[in-house]
Design an enzyme around this catalytic site. Structure first.
Site, PDB file in Angstrom:
ATOM      1  N   ASN A 829       0.761  -1.236   0.000  1.00 54.83           N
ATOM      2  CA  ASN A 829       0.000   0.000   0.000  1.00 54.83           C
ATOM      3  C   ASN A 829       0.796   1.295   0.000  1.00 54.83           C
ATOM      4  OD1 ASN A 829      -2.683  -1.257   0.277  1.00 54.83           O
ATOM      5  ND2 ASN A 829      -1.869  -1.931   2.249  1.00 54.83           N
ATOM      6  N   TYR A 830       2.064   1.237   0.322  1.00 55.95           N
ATOM      7  CA  TYR A 830       2.792   2.485   0.489  1.00 55.95           C
ATOM      8  C   TYR A 830       4.018   2.636  -0.394  1.00 55.95           C
ATOM      9  CZ  TYR A 830      -0.072   3.562   4.486  1.00 55.95           C
ATOM     10  OH  TYR A 830      -1.143   3.858   5.296  1.00 55.95           O
ATOM     11  N   LEU A 831       4.541   1.537  -0.851  1.00 56.42           N
ATOM     12  CA  LEU A 831       5.806   1.625  -1.582  1.00 56.42           C
ATOM     13  C   LEU A 831       5.556   1.620  -3.077  1.00 56.42           C
ATOM     14  CD1 LEU A 831       7.770  -0.870   0.629  1.00 56.42           C
ATOM     15  CD2 LEU A 831       7.713   1.617   0.762  1.00 56.42           C
TER      16      LEU A 831
END
Length: 872
Positions: A829-831
């Site tokens: 979800n973030y990278l």
DNA sequence: CACGGTACTTAGCATTGGAAGG
DNA sequence: CCTTCCAATGCTAAGTACCGTG
């Protein structure tokens, strides 16, 4: 400084209380109420501490961390986020043996202090044993050194500098230089050395990777689609259209050829039969992953190979705000109807068997199925369950069953256990049958057609009824989650599609044709009254585009983050309270990657907070702590009731502001009483188009990964070592974002198993080494071919075993470091996946080593478009 | 601006299935 | 071949964000 502050204090403050809005007062009342509840809860909690699963859980996490911290005995107090860093430092500091011994002793002492932590003790014991296995006194030093080498695989002294640099940058990222002064000095020196080093190394690499100036230019050239379709206007870098597919294809082909050329490079220094085999496998895998698609692509004209390889990211996208033009699907799969228990399975009330009506029995089975879980012992759970259960009972049952504590579900529970056991023991045929049936359902219901493409649906099954279990201390735990009937379900599809049919004799609540939304099916859930949806799989166009866009927004933030940071630092001095609060909150969000913190309805959910909803009780201020000034201690439950605990030194101005915000407030008052997420986001929107609080999390996560990868990867490491480096970088992000997990139940055991394997390997290694020695002597004596061959064989064997051992040790390190940290969430979800893809391409690491099948599907766009020089 | 509602992302835990090991 | 074990997958709760309305 202080003068200017005092003045403003009074100014700001006078506004603070006098202008309290109604809302605030009401809020306060509520809070008081809540606080009482809270207190009660706490007391209750204390009384039956052992009963409280959640609390125990998070407490335990906390305890472990505290221990970790103490073990490391660090002056730098900020814990969670910097734990990794600390460990690292610790490792580096003690590269000479004398200190090591000292450290061990220290550890020993710490160990003795903590006689309660059985887990830690256990682990320590294990370590101890391991240590004792070595016979001579130099063990510790040796082991530490060895570990170090394996971890870092650096061949020279540049290791330290390398690491230090990384830390340096992390710190500088937030450009608040007030901290860690004494360390800083040393780093300054190292930094200079590093600069020289860097210049050198970049030449050695043969690819002088120039920094940004060049990077950007190149990026425009090489990346097929520089940015995803905009929803809002994205001025500089993007005209709102994808480049034409034609153009892309040429680019892609070029790259494929390049890849082909580079392939031989993948041959590393591996030796021995097995290694060769493994290599072969790599190649084979690659063939599957790379060559096949290529072939297919070529065949595309001849054969019809449609959806699977559809590259939506090479297509233009409609700009009218509609999410699709055509949508057809088969509707949801409903939960199977309730099957009453067989006659011999009984429920007992007050020691006597009692036959229940089907509805009451069904709810009872939900409870029975959970009996092994601790939360069935919680008062709240039982109370809520009982209340809802009674609603399903006949009046006769209601009059008979008056006390839940007289209910005995064990026979039912046993029955379900036996059932699941039986399922495991089923014959292959039966299992296959079930599998096939599932596959059939998947094929029928698992896909939809959206705009000429068959797309996978994410969750096509309606959630079955059961007992609600919220996370943490949820006031609604144990409530009955109703069965969803067709009459509850809204279908969304194209007007001109074949509408899904409700089961015989039923009808949908509604069939609508709203192409401004992406969901196919929705229903309202009865616990919170919230709406649930069936949507597409992450690999779908509609999700992928959104994901891509998310990272592009984060990249735009990268461009203006310095400006923004300067801005909020300036705002710390503002005359207006609300602006100061906004600025401090933003600082937390930026620096600590906190979530925004929406307001929540009290009493409806577990009491958790994010940045804007922090309360006074969640922070503590320490003007001085050890050798640091202006330390803020955070301690609160965040999303999913995961505890956030961190001590961080902040700038003086932030500290003074916090003191100001705390004045005249009760513990249960809001820290930022003049702020909420919508105010904050409105402000952010003004600073940058599309900017919201969560973008900072994405940005900081991705940029951290990129930096860490740069710092941690060293060119001549083996593949496993590179993967460890990748995981370390990933871990740094997970720590930043506070992605925790409960240590797996089997953690200790599996660690032990791995250790056993390592020990065995080690033994094997020394035996083989002896054999090699023997062979050599023999060869020296006889000088014949046979003995020469023997030497070769043994030499290779030693090498092979060494490699295997190293790999195992890498694995062990990785797992140990991952005990309480979940990497998946940040990875998913973030990278920005393009960072990982670029890294993989740069170092010839097979992509399967970092992304599994699902992840590769989700990130297909990134895998296809990112080149090795991609810069976030 | 508060508030209720909606849509969509992010999250950790439980279960599963298949590879590795015996 | 069977068992063990872990990574992958499935599930669904819990966030964020934003909209329309009064």
């Amino acid at each position: 400084m202080s003068g200017d502050h005092g003045e403003r204090d009074s100014q700001v403050n006078s506004g603070s209380r006098a202008n309290d809005s109604h809302k605030h007062k009401d809020k306060h009342k509520d809070k008081e109420h809540r606080h009482k509840e809270h207190k009660k809860d706490k007391e209750r909690e204390k009384a039956k501490y052992s009963n409280s699963e959640h609390r125990e859980h998070s407490e335990k996490k906390h305890r472990d961390k505290e221990k970790e911290k103490e073990r490391l005995k660090h002056s730098d107090g900020s814990v969670d986020r910097h734990r990794e860093k600390q460990k690292e430092e610790e490792r580096l500091k003690h590269s000479d043996g004398s200190v090591d011994r000292h450290r061990e002793k220290q550890k020993e002492e710490e160990r003795l202090k903590h006689s309660d932590g059985s887990v830690d003790r256990h682990r320590e014991k294990q370590k101890e044993e391991e240590r004792l296995k070595h016979s001579d006194g130099s063990v510790d030093r040796h082991r530490e050194k060895q570990k170090e080498e394996e971890r870092l695989k650096h061949s020279d002294g540049s290791v330290d500098r390398h690491r230090e640099k990384q830390k340096e940058e992390e710190r500088l990222k937030h450009s608040d230089g007030s901290v860690d002064r004494h360390r800083e000095k040393q780093k300054e020196k190292d930094k200079e050395k590093r600069r020289e080093e860097k210049v050198k190394s970049s030449h050695v690499e043969g690819k002088p990777k120039k920094e940004k100036e060049n990077g950007h230019a190149r990026e425009m050239w090489s990346s097929p689609s520089p940015s995803p379709p905009p929803i809002k206007s994205e001025p500089e870098e993007d005209n709102g259209l994808y480049p034409s597919p034609k153009h892309n294809k040429t680019l892609k082909r070029e790259r494929d050829e390049e890849e082909f050329e580079y392939k031989p490079k993948k041959m590393k220094t591996e030796n021995g039969k097995k290694a060769k085999k493994r290599k072969q496998e790599y190649e084979d895998e690659e063939e599957e992953e790379e060559i096949k698609p290529k072939k297919k692509a070529k065949d595309k004209k001849a054969k019809k190979e449609p959806e699977e390889k559809w590259k939506w990211w090479e297509e233009e996208r409609s700009t009218d705000g509609s999410k699709w033009k055509f949508l057809e699907h088969k509707g949801p799969v409903l939960a199977p109807p309730y099957e009453p228990l067989p006659g011999h399975v009984r429920f007992f009330y007050d020691g006597k068997p009692l036959r229940l009506s089907a509805p009451a029995e069904e709810v009872a089975t939900f409870f029975a199925k959970m009996l092994d879980h601790e939360y069935t012992t919680k008062d709240m759970f039982r109370k809520n369950f009982y209340k809802d259960w009674r609603k399903e009972m006949t009046s006769e049952e209601k009059s008979k069953i008056t006390d839940i504590n007289k209910c005995n579900f064990t026979e039912m529970s046993e029955y379900f256990k036996a059932q699941s056991e039986a399922r495991k023991q089923m014959s292959k045929d039966e299992k296959l049958k079930i599998k096939e049936e599932n596959e059939r359902i998947l094929q029928e219901y698992g896909f939809c057609v959206m705009d000429n493409h068959k797309e996978r649906i994410g969750n096509f099954r309606i959630e079955p009824p059961g007992l609600f279990r919220g996370r943490g201390d949820h006031p609604k735990m144990g409530m009955l989650k109703r069965r969803i009937r067709p009459e509850d379900i809204i279908i969304n599809c194209s007007k001109d599609s074949k509408h899904p049919k409700p089961p015989q004799g039923t009808r949908w609540k509604e069939v609508r044709h709203d192409n401004k939304v992406t969901w196919l099916v929705s229903w309202t859930e009865n616990i919170q009254g919230s709406i649930k949806y069936i949507m597409l799989n992450p690999s779908s166009r509609i999700k992928g585009e959104k994901d891509w866009q998310k990272y592009e927004t984060a990249r735009r933030l990268k461009k203006c983050v310095d400006r923004l940071r300067a801005q909020y630092r300036e705002d710390w001095k503002s005359k207006e309270m609300r602006i100061r609060q906004r600025a401090v909150a933003l600082y937390f969000i930026d620096k600590l990657a906190l979530r925004a913190g929406n307001e929540k309805e009290e009493g409806e959910t577990a009491d958790t907070v994010g940045c804007c909803s922090l309360r006074v009780e969640h922070i503590k201020l320490y003007p001085k702590m050890d050798d640091q000034e202006y330390v803020v201690e955070f301690d609160f439950l965040g999303k999913d009731s995961i505890r956030y605990y961190n001590k961080m030194p902040v700038e003086k101005r932030v500290f003074k502001n916090l003191q100001l915000f705390l004045e005249n407030k009760q513990p249960e008052d809001d820290l930022f009483d003049r702020l909420n997420t919508s105010i904050l986001n409105k402000h952010l929107q003004e600073l940058m188009d599309g900017l919201t609080a969560k973008v900072f999390r994405t940005y900081n996560a991705s940029i951290t990964l990129q930096q860490q990868l740069k710092e941690l990867t060293s060119p001549d490491e083996s593949i496993p070592a590179k993967i460890l480096s990748y995981n370390r970088a990933n871990r740094a992000v997970a720590i930043l974002c506070n992605h925790q997990r409960a240590p797996p139940k089997t953690f200790e055991k599996s660690m032990q198993n791995l250790q056993t394997k390592i020990d065995e390997k080690q033994k094997q290694l020394s035996t083989t080494r002896k054999q090699l020695k023997g062979a050599k002597t023999e060869h020296k004596a006889s000088h014949d071919d046979r003995s020469k061959k023997m030497v070769e064989v043994k030499r290779k064997a030693v090498q092979r075993i060494e490699e295997q051992l190293m790999k195992l040790q890498m694995q062990a390190t990785d797992r140990e470091e991952n005990k309480q940290i979940a990497l998946g969430t940040s990875k998913l979800n973030y990278l920005d996946p393009r960072i990982s893809v670029a890294w993989v391409k740069k170092w010839d690491v097979p992509i399967e080593k970092i992304y599994n099948k699902t992840q590769r599907e989700k990130f297909a766009w990134a895998i296809d478009m990112a080149e090795e020089d991609y810069e976030f």
